[in-house]
Scaffold this active site. Structure first.
Site, short mmCIF file in Angstrom:
data_model
loop_
_atom_site.label_atom_id
_atom_site.label_comp_id
_atom_site.label_asym_id
_atom_site.label_seq_id
_atom_site.Cartn_x
_atom_site.Cartn_y
_atom_site.Cartn_z
N SER A 144 0.91 -1.21 0.33
CA SER A 144 0.22 -0.21 0.49
C SER A 144 0.93 1.16 -0.05
CB SER A 144 -0.87 -0.22 1.10
OG SER A 144 -1.29 1.24 1.53
N TYR A 157 -2.20 -1.22 10.64
CA TYR A 157 -1.92 -1.24 9.33
C TYR A 157 -0.73 -1.35 8.96
CZ TYR A 157 -3.95 -0.83 4.26
OH TYR A 157 -4.09 -1.25 2.84
#
Length: 269
Positions: A144, A157
């Site tokens: 990401s 995360y």
């Protein structure tokens, strides 16, 4: 899809929706056989039947909860028991949580690390050696743009995606000259069910100017698949996200963390 003249088989985790499903569709359209993995077999069965009929490929479902102990070993054993081999490994399964770390559910944290980090690492270690022996193969790990910066309000995360990015880049370098590669796909916000699951719709991230960087799932999946097939090490999806990543690299990490905290702050009533 052929690697060195042989029809390839792709194993895709988290394939029941979002980026994983879109990748499965694009791989099938390129002629790859599929092994689709998710917690629920029922959600995948319709998809594999559709793709097999449309593209004349072999498509199989293996239901596995990757957050559970021994999940990687169980999955590998099932693949081998069915007489299958994995040429393209797509580690897509993952999830996030939107919360201050001190208030985040401990079980959610453990499961997030288990899926985003432990399972991804374990599956890569299990299937990569056989690819090396055959002299062909690709690994695609879904990281990401979160992997480039600290992420207040999604601390765990962001940290897991930093791991995925660093791990992928390192192993890709180890594979230099072998004909194999590891690609880290780095999307920013994507129009999937991820935001609902992570309660991100409560934050400023999914509103206002920030939405300019939101990509559709097919664009992200295509970016990842094409980068993997090229053997590209890191693929950032979308021009706005590329600019953002380049900008953050120029900032002190403390400043980047403060910016992310502001962007992800909860929206007012």
């Amino acid at each position: 899809m052929n690697l060195h003249g042989t029809r390839s088989t792709a194993l895709v985790t988290g394939a029941s929706g979002g980026i994983g499903e879109a990748m499965a569709r694009q791989l099938a359209a390129r002629g790859a056989n599929l092994i689709l993995v998710a917690r629920s077999a029922a959600r995948l069965q319709t998809l594999v039947e559709e793709l097999a009929q449309q593209h004349g490929i072999r498509a199989e479902v293996i239901a596995t909860d990757l957050s559970g102990p021994g999940a990687g070993e169980s999955l590998q054993n099932e693949v081998e028991a069915r007489g299958l081999q994995v040429d393209l490994l797509v580690n897509n399964a993952g999830f996030g949580g939107f919360s201050e770390f001190a208030r985040q559910d401990a079980q959610e944290i453990s499961e997030m690390i288990a899926v985003n980090v432990t399972a991804l690492t374990d599956l890569t270690r299990r299937f990569l050696p056989a690819m090396l022996q055959r002299g062909r193969g690709r690994v695609l790990n879904v990281a990401s743009t979160a992997g480039f910066v600290p992420g207040p309000l999604m601390a765990v995360y962001y940290a897991t995606k930093a791991y995925v990015l660093s791990f992928s880049e390192a192993v890709n370098e180890e594979l230099r000259g072998t004909g194999l590669s590891v690609t880290a796909l780095c999307p920013g916000p994507v129009e999937t069910g991820f935001q609902d699951a992570a309660t991100l719709n409560e934050s400023r991230l999914m509103s206002g100017v920030t939405r300019l960087a939101v990509l559709d799932v097919d664009t992200v999946a295509r970016t990842g698949v094409e980068a993997m097939l090229r053997g590209q090490g890191v693929a950032v999806a979308g021009l706005a996200n590329k600019v953002q990543v380049s900008s953050f690299r120029l900032l002190p990490r403390s400043v980047a963390a403060r910016i992310i905290a502001g962007v992800q702050a909860r929206r007012g009533p």
